[in-house]
Enzyme design. Sequence first.
Site, PDB file in Angstrom:
ATOM      1  N   CYS A 204       0.802  -1.221   0.000  1.00  0.00           N
ATOM      2  CA  CYS A 204       0.000   0.000   0.000  1.00  0.00           C
ATOM      3  C   CYS A 204       0.839   1.278   0.000  1.00  0.00           C
ATOM      4  O   CYS A 204       0.360   2.338  -0.387  1.00  0.00           O
ATOM      5  CB  CYS A 204      -0.947  -0.001   1.189  1.00  0.00           C
ATOM      6  SG  CYS A 204      -2.237  -1.275   1.107  1.00  0.00           S
ATOM      7  N   ALA A 205       2.082   1.197   0.458  1.00  0.00           N
ATOM      8  CA  ALA A 205       2.957   2.377   0.463  1.00  0.00           C
ATOM      9  C   ALA A 205       3.623   2.607  -0.889  1.00  0.00           C
ATOM     10  O   ALA A 205       4.324   3.606  -1.074  1.00  0.00           O
ATOM     11  CB  ALA A 205       4.033   2.228   1.541  1.00  0.00           C
TER      12      ALA A 205
END
Length: 350
Positions: free
Chosen positions: A142-143
Amino acid sequence: MSIPVKLLSVATAVPPYKTSQRDAAMAAHQHFSARFADFERLAAVFETSGILTRHLVRPLDWYVQPMGWAERNSVYLQGACDLFVAAASKALDGAGIKAADVDTIVTVSSTGLATPSIEAQVGARMGFKTGVERVPVFGLGCAGGVSGLSIASRLAKARPGSTVLLVAVELCSIAFRLDKLTKENIVATALFSDGAAAVVVRAGEGGEAAIEMSGQYTWPDTIDIMGWSVDDPGLGVIFDRAIPPFAEANIAPALQAILATANLSLTDIDRFVCHPGGAKVITALERALTLNQGTLEHERAVLADFGNMSAPTALFVLERTLKTGLEGRNLLTAMGPGFTASCVSLQRAA
C-alpha cells in the site's frame, strides 16, 4: 541552486468490471458462510468498510472457480499490462509528452510476478525508446505509490531535464481465496480491488506541483503487520495486527521524524493527502493528525468509489486533490509492509 522537481501530470485507470459492495458481500456469503462458523460476525466489514463500488480485472463469477498460482498470475500479467498502458498513456497525454521521450520508468507492483517486468512487456505497445531506463519496484504494498513517487522524484532531481514516468499498478483481486477460512482473508475480500495510477515528473519549469521532500520511516519488529504468504493456490494476505489502532498511535511521530530531516514539522503541513486503507484507517489518521472528523473527504470518496487498490490508491486521492486545487504544503502519505510509513511533500507550482 538545485532545480526543483515538478509533477507534470497524474492519471488513473481501472479495469472494466465494476462491482457493487452489496454484490460482493452476497457472493462472499454464498461461498463462505456454510464453511466458516465466524463468517456472519466478520461479514459486517462489507458494510463498515466505507466502500460502495470496486473495479475488478475479472467478473465476480471468475473468483469462485478453483484455480492455482499459474492461472492467477497469468491474469495478473494481462490485466497489469492493460492497466499500465491505460494509466501511463493518460498521464503522458496530460503532460504533453510522447512515450518515446520518457527517460526513466519506475514501475511499482506487488500483486503478481512479471519477469521481464511490466514496463518491458508493454514497451512496444507504448513506444518507449530502446534506451529507456527501467526501475521495477516490488514489495512495498500500500505504500508503493507514495514511495514510488519519492523514487521517481529523486531520479528526476539527479538528471535535470529528464522525464521520469511512475506507474503503480495492482491487481489485489487475484489474491481473493475461497480456501482460506480466516479473518484476514474475509477482510481482504471486503476491502481490496484493482487499479493503476501514473505520474510524470521532471526537474525544471512548469508542472502542477513542486515536490519539496520525501522520506520513509520503518518501525522495528513490525514485519508481521502486513504482507503476503506464498501458497500453491496463490498469494495470501497477512494482517497480524489491527492497523487502525497502530496508525492512530504511531503515524504522527513517524511523520514528524521524516519531516524533521527537512527542518519541517507537522504544524507546517496545510493538508494531508492519505492512503485510504479503510474507513477505520481514515478515522484513525484524522485522530492521530488532530484533524476534524470528515477532513479527509477525498480519501473517503476514493475509498467509496474504488476500494483499496493498494499502491495506486494514494495517487487517486492526489489526483482529486489536484483537481480541486493544491493550496499550501501538502503531505502525501501511505503505510505498507515493513511496516513502513512513506511521505512526499508537495506545493503548488510557481
